[in-house]
Design an enzyme around this catalytic site. Structure first.
Site, PDB file in Angstrom:
ATOM      1  N   SER A 144      73.793  14.476  66.244  1.00  0.00           N
ATOM      2  CA  SER A 144      74.054  13.295  66.804  1.00  0.00           C
ATOM      3  C   SER A 144      74.623  13.709  68.392  1.00  0.00           C
ATOM      4  O   SER A 144      74.351  15.267  68.740  1.00  0.00           O
ATOM      5  CB  SER A 144      75.584  12.761  66.298  1.00  0.00           C
ATOM      6  OG  SER A 144      76.274  12.056  67.121  1.00  0.00           O
ATOM      7  N   TYR A 157      84.126  15.389  63.784  1.00  0.00           N
ATOM      8  CA  TYR A 157      82.329  14.496  63.462  1.00  0.00           C
ATOM      9  C   TYR A 157      81.927  15.754  64.350  1.00  0.00           C
ATOM     10  O   TYR A 157      81.142  16.124  64.582  1.00  0.00           O
ATOM     11  CB  TYR A 157      82.632  13.785  63.810  1.00  0.00           C
ATOM     12  CG  TYR A 157      80.970  12.846  63.965  1.00  0.00           C
ATOM     13  CD1 TYR A 157      80.087  12.230  63.000  1.00  0.00           C
ATOM     14  CD2 TYR A 157      80.339  12.753  65.303  1.00  0.00           C
ATOM     15  CE1 TYR A 157      79.484  12.010  62.465  1.00  0.00           C
ATOM     16  CE2 TYR A 157      79.035  12.498  64.735  1.00  0.00           C
ATOM     17  CZ  TYR A 157      78.390  11.380  63.383  1.00  0.00           C
ATOM     18  OH  TYR A 157      76.869  11.203  63.535  1.00  0.00           O
TER      19      TYR A 157
HETATM   20  N1  LIG Z   1      74.332   5.434  62.712  1.00  0.00           N
HETATM   21  C1  LIG Z   1      74.299   6.220  64.027  1.00  0.00           C
HETATM   22  O1  LIG Z   1      74.728   5.556  64.786  1.00  0.00           O
HETATM   23  C2  LIG Z   1      73.639   7.057  64.061  1.00  0.00           C
HETATM   24  C3  LIG Z   1      74.093   8.351  65.175  1.00  0.00           C
HETATM   25  C4  LIG Z   1      73.708  10.195  65.197  1.00  0.00           C
HETATM   26  C5  LIG Z   1      73.979  10.388  63.600  1.00  0.00           C
HETATM   27  N2  LIG Z   1      74.039   9.741  62.672  1.00  0.00           N
HETATM   28  C6  LIG Z   1      74.082  10.686  61.338  1.00  0.00           C
HETATM   29  O2  LIG Z   1      72.847  10.128  60.771  1.00  0.00           O
HETATM   30  C7  LIG Z   1      73.367  10.382  59.216  1.00  0.00           C
HETATM   31  C8  LIG Z   1      73.084   9.168  58.412  1.00  0.00           C
HETATM   32  O3  LIG Z   1      74.331   8.308  59.237  1.00  0.00           O
HETATM   33  P1  LIG Z   1      74.177   6.484  59.232  1.00  0.00           P
HETATM   34  O4  LIG Z   1      74.675   6.226  59.947  1.00  0.00           O
HETATM   35  O5  LIG Z   1      72.993   6.470  58.020  1.00  0.00           O
HETATM   36  O6  LIG Z   1      75.421   6.417  58.544  1.00  0.00           O
HETATM   37  P2  LIG Z   1      75.987   5.415  56.637  1.00  0.00           P
HETATM   38  O7  LIG Z   1      74.971   4.143  56.162  1.00  0.00           O
HETATM   39  O8  LIG Z   1      77.383   5.660  56.540  1.00  0.00           O
HETATM   40  O9  LIG Z   1      74.959   6.049  55.198  1.00  0.00           O
HETATM   41  C9  LIG Z   1      75.232   7.644  55.168  1.00  0.00           C
HETATM   42  C10 LIG Z   1      75.245   8.073  53.720  1.00  0.00           C
HETATM   43  O10 LIG Z   1      76.323   8.899  53.312  1.00  0.00           O
HETATM   44  C11 LIG Z   1      76.223   9.710  52.142  1.00  0.00           C
HETATM   45  N3  LIG Z   1      77.284  10.484  51.863  1.00  0.00           N
HETATM   46  C12 LIG Z   1      78.432   9.810  52.478  1.00  0.00           C
HETATM   47  N4  LIG Z   1      79.621  10.925  51.825  1.00  0.00           N
HETATM   48  C13 LIG Z   1      79.134  11.607  50.833  1.00  0.00           C
HETATM   49  C14 LIG Z   1      79.178  12.586  50.063  1.00  0.00           C
HETATM   50  N5  LIG Z   1      80.727  12.990  50.048  1.00  0.00           N
HETATM   51  N6  LIG Z   1      78.387  13.072  49.237  1.00  0.00           N
HETATM   52  C15 LIG Z   1      77.153  12.363  48.952  1.00  0.00           C
HETATM   53  N7  LIG Z   1      76.823  12.116  49.914  1.00  0.00           N
HETATM   54  C16 LIG Z   1      77.156  10.908  50.961  1.00  0.00           C
HETATM   55  C17 LIG Z   1      76.622   8.130  51.580  1.00  0.00           C
HETATM   56  O11 LIG Z   1      77.043   7.513  50.461  1.00  0.00           O
HETATM   57  P3  LIG Z   1      77.702   6.172  49.788  1.00  0.00           P
HETATM   58  O12 LIG Z   1      76.209   5.476  49.400  1.00  0.00           O
HETATM   59  O13 LIG Z   1      78.282   6.522  49.124  1.00  0.00           O
HETATM   60  O14 LIG Z   1      78.326   5.620  51.412  1.00  0.00           O
HETATM   61  C18 LIG Z   1      75.373   7.167  52.628  1.00  0.00           C
HETATM   62  O15 LIG Z   1      74.832   6.889  51.708  1.00  0.00           O
HETATM   63  C19 LIG Z   1      74.627  11.282  59.533  1.00  0.00           C
HETATM   64  O16 LIG Z   1      74.486  12.361  59.627  1.00  0.00           O
HETATM   65  C20 LIG Z   1      75.089  10.860  60.812  1.00  0.00           C
HETATM   66  O17 LIG Z   1      76.220  11.693  61.720  1.00  0.00           O
HETATM   67  C21 LIG Z   1      73.686   8.932  62.717  1.00  0.00           C
END
Ligand SMILES: NC(=O)c1ccc[n+]([C@@H]2O[C@H](COP(=O)([O-])OP(=O)(O)OC[C@H]3O[C@@H](n4cnc5c(N)ncnc54)[C@H](OP(=O)(O)O)[C@@H]3O)[C@@H](O)[C@H]2O)c1
Length: 239
Positions: A144, A157
Site C-alpha cells: 500500500s 495497517y
Molecule cells: N482497495 C484499495 O484501495 C487498496 C489500496 C491499497 C492496498 N490495498 C490492499 O489490497 C488488498 C485487497 O484489498 P481490497 O480493497 O480488495 O479489500 P476487500 O474488498 O475488503 O477484500 C479483502 C479480502 O480479504 C479477505 N479477508 C479479510 N480478512 C480475512 C481473514 N481473516 N481470513 C481470510 N480472508 C480474509 C476478505 O474476505 P471476506 O470475503 O470474508 O470479506 C476479502 O475477500 C489488501 O491487502 C489491501 O490492503 C487495497
C-alpha cells in the site's frame, strides 16, 4: 498467459482478490480460492465456472484464527491435487482502526498485524515446498502507499504493510541464487472496494477505478513475461 499454472489467491471472495482470481482463471490457470466467507468464495467459484475457465477449488480459511493443522491441511490438499504451486497472490487484508497511536485499540492492533503480516509469513513458509517444485514460481505480496510512507491514523495497517515490504525483500534476498522463484510486492493504489469505502466513507467511489481495471500488473507479475523481476515493489497506478 497463465495456462496450466496453479495459483493460490488469498481473499479471493471479494474486492481485488476476487477480480484477480477470476482473471487468472480466464487466462487458463487452476485457481485455489482461499478466504474466510464461504458464500463469497462460492460467488467467485460460480463466476469462474460460468466463464468456462478451469474448475477452481475453494479453501475456506480464516487467517485470524487458522492454526498449524489448518496450514498443514492446506499444503496436504494442494500437494495431493496439483503437486506444485506456480503462483501465490497474498492479497487478503483488513484495515484495522483509523486512529491515532495514542488511542489505538491493542487487540485490533494485534489482529491486524496477524492477518496482514504474520499470516502472510506462515502461508509463504508453508507453501514454499510446493513453490520450489514449480519451474517458474511467482509470489506477490500486497502492499500500500502507507507501506512506504507512514501517515497519521493508519496505525497497524501501515505497520503491517511496511512489514510486508520487508518480508518480500528478505525472501527475495534469501532466494538470490534460485531464479525459479521470485517475490514481489504490488500496490494497487486507490480501488473501489469495501476496504476503501471503510477507509474513506465520504469519498465519491465512482471516481475510483474498479478492481477489474487495475489487473495488468497483477497478470504481468504472475506470468512468465515478468521473469527476472524480483524483490521489486510495483505500483499499479502511477500519477
Ligand atoms: N482497495 C484499495 O484501495 C487498496 C489500496 C491499497 C492496498 N490495498 C490492499 O489490497 C488488498 C485487497 O484489498 P481490497 O480493497 O480488495 O479489500 P476487500 O474488498 O475488503 O477484500 C479483502 C479480502 O480479504 C479477505 N479477508 C479479510 N480478512 C480475512 C481473514 N481473516 N481470513 C481470510 N480472508 C480474509 C476478505 O474476505 P471476506 O470475503 O470474508 O470479506 C476479502 O475477500 C489488501 O491487502 C489491501 O490492503 C487495497
Amino acid at each position: 498467459m497463465l495456462k496450466d499454472k496453479t495459483i493460490l489467491v488469498t481473499g479471493a471472495g471479494d474486492g481485488i482478490g476476487k477480480a484477480a482470481a477470476i482473471k487468472y482463471a480466464a487466462l487458463g490457470a487452476n485457481l485455489i480460492l482461499l478466504g474466510r466467507t464461504l458464500s463469497n468464495l462460492e460467488k467467485s467459484y460460480d463466476e469462474i465456472i460460468s466463464n468456462g475457465s478451469p474448475t477452481p477449488i475453494i479453501s475456506l480459511m480464516d487467517l485470524s484464527k487458522a492454526d498449524a493443522n489448518d496450514y498443514q491441511d492446506l499444503i496436504d490438499n494442494l500437494s495431493d491435487k496439483y503437486g506444485c504451486l506456480d503462483g501465490l497472490l497474498l492479497n487478503a487484508g483488513i484495515l484495522g482502526d483509523r486512529a491515532p497511536i495514542s488511542q489505538y485499540d491493542v487487540p485490533t492492533w494485534v489482529n491486524t498485524l496477524h492477518v496482514n503480516l504474520t499470516a502472510q509469513f506462515i502461508l509463504t513458509q508453508t507453501l514454499l515446498p510446493a513453490l520450489y517444485k514449480s519451474k517458474n514460481a511467482s509470489v506477490i505480496f500486497t502492499s500500500s502507499g502507507v507501506g512506504k510512507i507512514g501517515k497519521a491514523f493508519w496505525g497497524a495497517y501501515s505497520v503491517s504493510k511496511f512489514g510486508t515490504e520487508a518480508l518480500c525483500q528478505i525472501l527475495s534476498a534469501e532466494h538470490h541464487n534460485e531464479p525459479s522463484i521470485r517475490f514481489n510486492c504490488i500496490n494497487p493504489g486507490p480501488v473501489q472496494t469495501k476496504m476503501r469505502k471503510l477507509a474513506y466513507p465520504l469519498e465519491d467511489e465512482k471516481l475510483l477505478l474498479k478492481p477489474e481495471d487495475i489487473l495488468d500488473k497483477y497478470i504481468w507479475l504472475m506470468s512468465d513475461d515478468s521473469l527476472g523481476i524480483d524483490g521489486q515493489s510495483i505500483d499499479c497506478q502511477t500519477s
